[in-house]
Write an enzyme that holds these catalytic residues in place. Structure first.
Site, mmCIF file in Angstrom:
data_model
loop_
_atom_site.group_PDB
_atom_site.id
_atom_site.type_symbol
_atom_site.label_atom_id
_atom_site.label_comp_id
_atom_site.label_asym_id
_atom_site.label_seq_id
_atom_site.Cartn_x
_atom_site.Cartn_y
_atom_site.Cartn_z
ATOM 1 N N ASP A 32 0.818 -1.218 0.000
ATOM 2 C CA ASP A 32 0.000 0.000 0.000
ATOM 3 C C ASP A 32 0.855 1.273 0.000
ATOM 4 O OD1 ASP A 32 -2.093 -1.862 0.391
ATOM 5 O OD2 ASP A 32 -1.955 -1.681 2.573
ATOM 6 N N GLU A 242 -11.303 0.173 -3.270
ATOM 7 C CA GLU A 242 -10.445 0.750 -2.212
ATOM 8 C C GLU A 242 -9.244 1.433 -2.863
ATOM 9 O OE1 GLU A 242 -9.331 -2.673 0.157
ATOM 10 O OE2 GLU A 242 -8.080 -3.499 -1.428
HETATM 11 O O1 FUB Z 1 -3.298 -3.591 3.429
HETATM 12 C C1 FUB Z 1 -4.571 -3.719 3.980
HETATM 13 C C2 FUB Z 1 -5.602 -3.312 2.992
HETATM 14 O O2 FUB Z 1 -5.505 -4.137 1.847
HETATM 15 C C3 FUB Z 1 -5.456 -1.922 2.473
HETATM 16 O O3 FUB Z 1 -5.920 -0.940 3.334
HETATM 17 C C4 FUB Z 1 -6.179 -2.050 1.193
HETATM 18 O O4 FUB Z 1 -6.009 -0.991 0.312
HETATM 19 C C5 FUB Z 1 -5.643 -3.353 0.683
HETATM 20 O O5 FUB Z 1 -4.382 -3.203 0.098
#
Ligand code: FUB
Length: 342
Positions: A32, A242
């Site tokens: 991320d 996301e």
């Molecule tokens: O790394 C945990 C979660 O998984 C992140 O917040 C999302 O964007 C995905 O990558």
């Protein structure tokens, strides 16, 4: 030597694959990535993945991260420094677990680290911590940002100095459990479950001048299709899941994100930081591993995509950050990148 380690990791998995780029670091697992240029240096604010005991599920319970460690480099392709622990969950009074994808910003001599974590009710909130050093350590505010919810904060500062936070994620990111204004622990596990209706949107809020609170109630980030209609919940290849990111190119606002269960990094273009944004296409085809989450930054007059895959471990919960150059077409669209070479 990193290249040899990577080669043996790939061979151990028997994948025989060739990767577009190699992990930035091999000593710890990272994911991320939110990359920024501060004072001419590149800093990457990323999740610090660890191997925990919780089985994998659709809500991401297996992402059990507890702290942040910042990466820095003088130039892309040069040596990468792994900073010490910049913030640990035990230092954050309101947070219980799951320190997920962070971002950072700089204003008037202070660095701000923005991070999502679950509180003791199991609801994701977004916190902020400050430091005089881009590598930390960061001191957290005792409460999360008022009115914040869900995950994946991305703070963009426009040319006029005004900053905005984009955030949100469905499924484990809980956007669908926050539609009434308060967290509903019994809400849907995935989305609105209405494939023909407009999909859940990411959110955006202007930051107040102090950078530690929202200046307004979060607004919907509307993403339109080519006919000017909001993307639908059933459009899993294009709808928001996301990993919000905002960058500006030639005066246009590029909102990019992950489609989650279809594993694409995609983008939409608009004329204002608030949108609406019109879907334009894919930035990157799926990486290895379930998640895909990125940032885009200009450095040395070129554009760079920071992303992550699971090359080193072969496990979705243990990812590694990478970087590759990103190119635009003359009409401002982005050339799609394939992260695995044939
Ligand atoms: O790394 C945990 C979660 O998984 C992140 O917040 C999302 O964007 C995905 O990558």
């Amino acid at each position: 030597n990193a290249a040899a380690t990577n080669e043996s990791a790939a061979n151990a998995q028997g994948q025989g694959k060739r990767y577009l780029s190699q992990p930035l670091v091999t000593e710890i697992y990272t994911a991320d990535p939110s990359a920024h240029v501060f004072g001419g240096k590149i800093y990457v604010y990323n999740s610090h993945d660890i191997d925990g005991p919780t089985p994998e599920d659709d809500l991401g319970a297996h992402f059990e991260m507890r702290d942040y460690r910042v990466l820095s480099m003088d130039k892309i392709g040069g040596p990468v420094t792994i900073g010490p622990v910049a913030l640990d969950v035990s230092q954050v009074p309101w947070a219980e677990k799951q320190m997920w994808a962070p971002d950072a910003a700089y204003k008037n001599g202070t660095y701000y680290l923005y991070f999502p974590a679950k509180d003791r009710q199991g609801a994701f909130r977004i916190g902020v911590a400050t430091s005089k050093n881009p590598m930390g350590p960061f001191k957290p505010n005792p409460q999360p940002i008022k009115g914040s919810f869900s995950i994946d904060p991305a703070v963009f500062t426009d040319d006029d100095g005004k900053s905005y936070m984009y955030f949100g994620g469905i499924w484990g990111g809980q956007l669908q459990r926050n539609t009434s204004g308060t967290y509903d622990p019994n809400g849907s596990k995935t989305d609105l479950q209405a494939d023909d209706k407009p999909a859940l949107t990411p959110k955006v809020a202007a930051m107040d001048p102090g950078m530690t609170e929202f200046a307004e109630k979060p607004r919907d980030v509307v993403i339109l299709d080519e006919r000017g209609q909001p993307l639908k919940g059933g459009d899993h290849d294009r709808r928001f899941f996301e990993a919000s990111w905002m960058h500006k190119y030639n005066g246009k606002y590029y909102f990019s994100y992950s489609t989650g269960d279809t594993h694409y990094l995609v983008y939409a273009i608009g004329d204002s930081p608030y949108g609406p944004f019109t879907y334009k296409g894919r930035i990157m085809e799926p990486v290895e591993g379930w998640t895909t989450h990125h940032s885009i930054v200009e450095w040395d007059g070129r554009w760079w995509l920071f992303y992550a895959d699971t090359q080193l471990s072969g496990q979705t919960r243990l990812r590694n950050v990478k970087v590759t150059e990103m190119f635009y077409n003359p009409d401002g669209t982005i050339k799609t990148i394939n992260p695995v070479l044939k």
